[in-house]
Design an enzyme around this catalytic site. Structure first.
Site, PDB file in Angstrom:
ATOM      1  N   ASN A  83     -32.427  34.613 -44.518  1.00 54.70           N
ATOM      2  CA  ASN A  83     -31.672  34.652 -43.250  1.00 54.70           C
ATOM      3  C   ASN A  83     -31.767  36.030 -42.603  1.00 54.70           C
ATOM      4  O   ASN A  83     -31.884  36.142 -41.380  1.00 54.70           O
ATOM      5  CB  ASN A  83     -30.207  34.274 -43.478  1.00 54.70           C
ATOM      6  CG  ASN A  83     -30.004  32.777 -43.501  1.00 54.70           C
ATOM      7  OD1 ASN A  83     -30.122  32.123 -42.467  1.00 54.70           O
ATOM      8  ND2 ASN A  83     -29.728  32.222 -44.673  1.00 54.70           N
ATOM      9  N   MET A 113     -22.824  37.757 -51.445  1.00 56.97           N
ATOM     10  CA  MET A 113     -22.039  36.920 -52.346  1.00 56.97           C
ATOM     11  C   MET A 113     -20.858  37.656 -52.981  1.00 56.97           C
ATOM     12  O   MET A 113     -20.411  37.286 -54.062  1.00 56.97           O
ATOM     13  CB  MET A 113     -22.947  36.324 -53.424  1.00 56.97           C
ATOM     14  CG  MET A 113     -24.107  35.494 -52.855  1.00 56.97           C
ATOM     15  SD  MET A 113     -23.627  34.178 -51.699  1.00 56.97           S
ATOM     16  CE  MET A 113     -23.194  32.885 -52.860  1.00 56.97           C
ATOM     17  N   ASN A 141     -20.668  35.461 -40.569  1.00 55.29           N
ATOM     18  CA  ASN A 141     -21.157  34.973 -41.862  1.00 55.29           C
ATOM     19  C   ASN A 141     -21.847  33.636 -41.636  1.00 55.29           C
ATOM     20  O   ASN A 141     -21.455  32.868 -40.760  1.00 55.29           O
ATOM     21  CB  ASN A 141     -19.990  34.773 -42.835  1.00 55.29           C
ATOM     22  CG  ASN A 141     -20.455  34.253 -44.191  1.00 55.29           C
ATOM     23  OD1 ASN A 141     -21.435  34.738 -44.756  1.00 55.29           O
ATOM     24  ND2 ASN A 141     -19.751  33.253 -44.715  1.00 55.29           N
ATOM     25  N   HIS A 199     -22.689  30.094 -43.638  1.00 51.32           N
ATOM     26  CA  HIS A 199     -22.235  29.336 -44.804  1.00 51.32           C
ATOM     27  C   HIS A 199     -22.954  27.992 -44.832  1.00 51.32           C
ATOM     28  O   HIS A 199     -23.051  27.326 -43.790  1.00 51.32           O
ATOM     29  CB  HIS A 199     -20.717  29.134 -44.718  1.00 51.32           C
ATOM     30  CG  HIS A 199     -20.168  28.423 -45.911  1.00 51.32           C
ATOM     31  ND1 HIS A 199     -19.995  29.056 -47.127  1.00 51.32           N
ATOM     32  CD2 HIS A 199     -19.793  27.139 -46.098  1.00 51.32           C
ATOM     33  CE1 HIS A 199     -19.534  28.173 -48.004  1.00 51.32           C
ATOM     34  NE2 HIS A 199     -19.397  27.006 -47.405  1.00 51.32           N
ATOM     35  N   LEU A 253     -11.221  33.044 -46.881  1.00 54.40           N
ATOM     36  CA  LEU A 253     -12.620  32.747 -47.195  1.00 54.40           C
ATOM     37  C   LEU A 253     -13.166  31.577 -46.364  1.00 54.40           C
ATOM     38  O   LEU A 253     -12.596  30.479 -46.384  1.00 54.40           O
ATOM     39  CB  LEU A 253     -12.750  32.415 -48.688  1.00 54.40           C
ATOM     40  CG  LEU A 253     -14.167  32.102 -49.180  1.00 54.40           C
ATOM     41  CD1 LEU A 253     -15.028  33.362 -49.194  1.00 54.40           C
ATOM     42  CD2 LEU A 253     -14.141  31.442 -50.548  1.00 54.40           C
ATOM     43  N   GLN A 286     -32.588  25.136 -41.131  1.00 52.62           N
ATOM     44  CA  GLN A 286     -31.703  25.153 -39.955  1.00 52.62           C
ATOM     45  C   GLN A 286     -30.913  26.457 -39.868  1.00 52.62           C
ATOM     46  O   GLN A 286     -30.622  26.940 -38.768  1.00 52.62           O
ATOM     47  CB  GLN A 286     -30.753  23.960 -39.980  1.00 52.62           C
ATOM     48  CG  GLN A 286     -31.468  22.633 -39.822  1.00 52.62           C
ATOM     49  CD  GLN A 286     -32.390  22.616 -38.620  1.00 52.62           C
ATOM     50  OE1 GLN A 286     -31.978  22.903 -37.503  1.00 52.62           O
ATOM     51  NE2 GLN A 286     -33.657  22.306 -38.847  1.00 52.62           N
TER      52      GLN A 286
HETATM   53  C1  GAR Z   1     -27.984  30.829 -47.692  1.00 56.81           C
HETATM   54  O1  GAR Z   1     -28.134  29.442 -47.885  1.00 56.81           O
HETATM   55  C2  GAR Z   1     -26.589  31.140 -47.210  1.00 56.81           C
HETATM   56  O2  GAR Z   1     -26.062  30.181 -46.332  1.00 56.81           O
HETATM   57  C3  GAR Z   1     -25.833  31.155 -48.508  1.00 56.81           C
HETATM   58  O3  GAR Z   1     -26.674  31.801 -49.420  1.00 56.81           O
HETATM   59  C4  GAR Z   1     -28.038  31.580 -49.032  1.00 56.81           C
HETATM   60  C5  GAR Z   1     -28.724  32.916 -48.925  1.00 56.81           C
HETATM   61  O4  GAR Z   1     -30.110  32.763 -48.731  1.00 56.81           O
HETATM   62  N1  GAR Z   1     -24.562  31.823 -48.365  1.00 56.81           N
HETATM   63  C6  GAR Z   1     -23.482  31.525 -49.056  1.00 56.81           C
HETATM   64  O5  GAR Z   1     -23.451  30.652 -49.889  1.00 56.81           O
HETATM   65  C7  GAR Z   1     -22.271  32.370 -48.721  1.00 56.81           C
HETATM   66  N2  GAR Z   1     -21.130  31.935 -49.465  1.00 56.81           N
HETATM   67  P1  GAR Z   1     -30.977  33.971 -48.174  1.00 56.81           P
HETATM   68  O6  GAR Z   1     -30.664  35.192 -49.046  1.00 56.81           O
HETATM   69  O7  GAR Z   1     -32.398  33.495 -48.354  1.00 56.81           O
HETATM   70  O8  GAR Z   1     -30.608  34.199 -46.740  1.00 56.81           O
END
Ligand code: GAR
Length: 195
Positions: free
Chosen positions: A14, A90, A107, A109, A144, A173
């Site tokens: 992301n 995280m 953020n 999610h 949260l 997405q």
């Molecule tokens: C993503 O799917 C994001 O939405 C999720 O972690 C992944 C990170 O992927 N976030 C959470 O679960 C937040 N609680 P990335 O490091 O490849 O962007």
């Protein structure tokens, strides 16, 4: 030009999508990618994209969240960001930290909030037999995964989906949604984006 700091914990896909989106007439630029894990794969990706990086290992701080956050603030404040994007970050943040960036922290999610705050979102969607899943970008508040929703993208849950296949469909997405929301927020427009 709005200055954007991106907080990551892992692969940073992301973060890469956000950084790559901030070119040309985009009203913002990435000024820092910051991780709580010095080994996060995303840090090297950020450096390859020419973005400054920093890491503050949360582990030596144990339960001392305030101490960890004070250390996090050193590189963060030096970068003088206008906007903070949590992108697969995280660690839970204290209300004090959230307050400092009130209205300026986003953020992403991997669920259609308010469904499934917290962890294991895809497993929970599959267990519930949901026909649809997706992702949400929201403003970060002390509670949260509960701040005002700034955008959502939906995907179908398909027969035979596993946690991994659903996560991959949602992640594709996420990479469209987060840049779209950031562009809008950086331009001062808080109307939600629905993809
Ligand atoms: C993503 O799917 C994001 O939405 C999720 O972690 C992944 C990170 O992927 N976030 C959470 O679960 C937040 N609680 P990335 O490091 O490849 O962007």
């Amino acid at each position: 030009m709005r200055r954007v700091a991106i907080l990551i914990s892992g692969g940073g896909s992301n973060m890469v999508a956000l950084v790559k989106s901030m070119t040309g007439d985009h009203p913002a630029r990435a000024v820092l990618v910051l991780s709580n894990d010095p080994g996060a794969a995303g840090l090297a990706k950020a450096r390859d994209l020419g973005v400054a990086t920093a890491a503050v290992d949360h582990r030596p701080f144990g339960a001392d969240r305030a101490g960890f956050e004070a250390a996090l603030l050193v590189p963060l404040l030096a970068a003088a960001p206008d906007i903070l994007c949590l992108a697969g970050f995280m660690r839970m943040l204290t209300p004090d930290f959230v307050d400092r960036f009130r209205g300026r922290m986003l953020n992403i999610h991997p669920s259609l909030l308010p469904k499934y705050p917290g962890l294991h979102t895809h497993a929970r969607a599959l267990a519930a037999g949901d026909a649809e899943a997706g992702c949400t970008v929201h403003e970060v508040t002390a509670e949260l995964d509960a701040g005002p929703i700034l955008g959502q993208a939906r995907v179908p849950v398909l027969p035979g989906d596993s946690e991994a296949t659903l996560a991959a469909r949602v992640l594709a997405q996420e990479h469209r949604l987060y840049p779209a929301v950031l562009r809008r927020v950086a331009a001062g427009d808080r109307r939600p984006v629905f993809l």
